[in-house]
Scaffold this motif. Sequence first.
Motif: not given
Length: 592
Positions: A575-584
Amino acid sequence: MIPSVRELTEPEASTTEVAPVLTRVREHAAPLELTARALGMGLLIGGLLAVTNVYMGLKTGWWESGSVTAAVLGFSALATVSRKRGSAYTPLENNLTQTAAASVGAMPAAAGLLGALPALTLLGTSVPAWGVAVWSVALGVLGVLAAHLLRRRLVAQEALPFPTGIATAELITAMHASTGTEVRAGRGRLLAGAGAAAVVVTAVRDAFKWLPGMTAMPGTLGGVPAASLTWGVGWSPMLLAIGMMTGPRLGLSMLAGAAVAWGVLSPWLASTGLLADPGYESLSAWLTWPGVGLMVGSAMASLLAQARDFLGAARDLGNLRKGETVPAWAFGVGLGACVLAVALGSMLFGLSVPYMLLALVLVLPLCAVCARGAGQVDVSPVTQMGQVTQVIFGGLLPGAVAPNVAAGAVVSGAAAQTGVSMWSLKAGHLLGASPRRLLAAQLVGVLAGSVVGVPVYLLLTRTQGLGSEALPAPFAHQFRAVAEVAVRGLDGLPPQAALAACVAVGVGALLTFASRGRVARWLPLPVALGIGFILPAYYAVTICVGALGLAAARWRWPAAAERNVSTLAAGAIAGESLAGVLFAALMALGFM
């Protein structure tokens, strides 16, 4: 190259018996195996694993093969739908799904995205994205083929345990032997819930800025504000989940390393004036050397302890028989991968053809060492093999730092894919899978992983800053440090850093040797200690909080914790990884 969570925790080999159940599955399962739905689901899950591994690897240095998680997700997604359509999703299809997913998920490590490539960037050497993608395909293919060359001897003849492979086969057997209701309703919902919660926390922290990256610790250490030394607790579901997956020993080891580095050495450096600017970047640059020293000392001691594995690897290579291990067409694929690697090594990294050929000669024997380690104790010593190569090339090419890193990347990249492939081959052997079909799925996974990993890496490094507090890339520092010492010696290090590094090498070696005795459970893990030096202190604190929380849960609810912790942690990390990449991505496009 970069250790997985499994590599750092070093679990003992499992002796779990699975043969009776697996025999029953083989007798009644449909013969479907390499199907479009199984391969497609594997590539989809593997893409998520690759994104997660790039994000987690650049932040903490860890990555996961994800075999068990991929098996659960594949079963949850396809079992009910397939049964309703009149074509049951078979155990062999499920195994092929997790095999393809693990192959894709290992590609960030095989490509060097977590260590070698960021090390080259920190050294001022830029590599075009297309070059990294093609380079990763060559190394991934070599790693997969090395595993299949060794499969017959290690898996079939010697029947080494490969505990992760056994665990994966056990899980697949259990899911398909029952209706799977508990798995879908329990693990599926838990995984989705943990992932959703992690996305919310990451959005509140990174997108809306309602939460800080870290809640700072009040007070001072040696007259220096604790907050400026990065002491605090991070608002990161991923770091908590890593602590849950790795357990108290690793979490406390990291915290001990951070305590020495950021609680003792940093205030001392600030008070003595050895550094002109005792800010985070200067302190981190100095602390990198004793941190890497701990890891290198541990690697050297491990190599000495694994001397028998080198002899075993030599015997493994002596027993290879061309016609009985891989199909003839695979040798053509391997030859093409070697030609690509030689061409790119010269074009991108300055490794001349003879030296690149030498690196390729080292691939199979050192991959054999990793494969044997994965089979005996579930630990694939990828980092150590890369460092052996760097030391060899340091003597052959004095002064050539970038080629030194590239040579280490050749061996460690292929070895990363070999270890993951061996776990999948063990599971397939127990389930009665076709090695040739697994080989095809793994090679397709290599191609898919090269496409997914590189864009995510470029996105994160351009938006968050490679080597920053947000994206420390700890094992890039190890690659760079080993290369610099191998070709230049200890000249040019910060004041007193050489002495600290030498002391740390000795400490790392002593801890590694001592951990093979009765007091092992009471000693810190030297690699985790070293990472505690390199990462900001709040990373270690947060991981330790997760590890101690797991210990408390196991004491209070042992059965539930054992059943659910891996699923909960996997959901939080994803969850954090996918969200972090999306926000990047939104940041790169100018929306944030």
